[in-house]
Design a protein around this motif. Structure first.
Motif, PDB file in Angstrom:
ATOM      1  N   THR A  85     -30.460  14.129   7.675  1.00  0.00           N
ATOM      2  CA  THR A  85     -31.229  13.540   6.342  1.00  0.00           C
ATOM      3  C   THR A  85     -30.344  12.561   5.265  1.00  0.00           C
ATOM      4  O   THR A  85     -30.977  12.085   4.688  1.00  0.00           O
ATOM      5  CB  THR A  85     -32.698  14.312   5.585  1.00  0.00           C
ATOM      6  OG1 THR A  85     -32.254  15.770   5.303  1.00  0.00           O
ATOM      7  CG2 THR A  85     -34.007  15.393   6.881  1.00  0.00           C
ATOM      8  N   GLY A  86     -29.722  13.797   4.657  1.00  0.00           N
ATOM      9  CA  GLY A  86     -28.399  13.639   3.761  1.00  0.00           C
ATOM     10  C   GLY A  86     -28.141  12.152   4.548  1.00  0.00           C
ATOM     11  O   GLY A  86     -27.826  11.539   3.842  1.00  0.00           O
ATOM     12  N   ALA A  87     -27.802  11.743   5.826  1.00  0.00           N
ATOM     13  CA  ALA A  87     -27.112  10.836   6.701  1.00  0.00           C
ATOM     14  C   ALA A  87     -27.986   8.912   5.883  1.00  0.00           C
ATOM     15  O   ALA A  87     -27.311   8.586   5.884  1.00  0.00           O
ATOM     16  CB  ALA A  87     -26.897  10.966   7.647  1.00  0.00           C
ATOM     17  N   VAL A  88     -29.277   9.615   6.217  1.00  0.00           N
ATOM     18  CA  VAL A  88     -29.698   7.991   5.992  1.00  0.00           C
ATOM     19  C   VAL A  88     -29.814   8.124   4.464  1.00  0.00           C
ATOM     20  O   VAL A  88     -30.045   6.837   3.954  1.00  0.00           O
ATOM     21  CB  VAL A  88     -31.138   8.943   6.041  1.00  0.00           C
ATOM     22  CG1 VAL A  88     -32.227   8.011   6.106  1.00  0.00           C
ATOM     23  CG2 VAL A  88     -31.826   9.418   7.796  1.00  0.00           C
ATOM     24  N   PHE A  89     -29.874   9.190   3.576  1.00  0.00           N
ATOM     25  CA  PHE A  89     -29.844   8.848   2.155  1.00  0.00           C
ATOM     26  C   PHE A  89     -28.322   8.276   1.611  1.00  0.00           C
ATOM     27  O   PHE A  89     -28.345   6.875   1.337  1.00  0.00           O
ATOM     28  CB  PHE A  89     -29.937   9.903   1.067  1.00  0.00           C
ATOM     29  CG  PHE A  89     -31.085  11.058   1.650  1.00  0.00           C
ATOM     30  CD1 PHE A  89     -32.195   9.758   0.306  1.00  0.00           C
ATOM     31  CD2 PHE A  89     -31.831  11.847   1.875  1.00  0.00           C
ATOM     32  CE1 PHE A  89     -33.200  11.108  -0.301  1.00  0.00           C
ATOM     33  CE2 PHE A  89     -32.611  12.327   1.034  1.00  0.00           C
ATOM     34  CZ  PHE A  89     -33.602  11.670   0.503  1.00  0.00           C
TER      35      PHE A  89
END
Length: 84
Positions: free
Chosen positions: A52-56
């Protein structure tokens, strides 16, 4: 023909960017759920947070690039106007 096909893959507006970011978020959360199932405990939670951090990070970069492209286009337009 290839140029027309290539234009389909260019993000032009913020709305298109948000749609792509939403699709990335759906995919990453689905992958994160798989990680939680395969790696129960702290490791699975860390992998879920990483997806999910990669999406941010990707979303921020996409939005920044749109802003930069708009600024570059306006500078080019101003430069052309001064030449005339």
């Amino acid at each position: 023909m290839l140029r027309k096909l290539g234009r389909l893959f260019v993000i032009k507006t913020r709305f298109e960017a948000f749609l792509i970011i939403y699709a990335l978020a759906l995919g990453s959360s689905a992958r994160g759920m798989v990680y939680l199932h395969e790696y129960p405990g702290f490791g699975g939670k860390l992998l879920f947070l990483a997806t999910t951090g990669a999406v941010f990070l990707a979303g921020a970069k996409i939005l920044d690039c749109l802003k930069l492209e708009k600024e570059v286009a306006s500078l080019r337009e101003a430069r052309v106007d001064t030449r005339d």
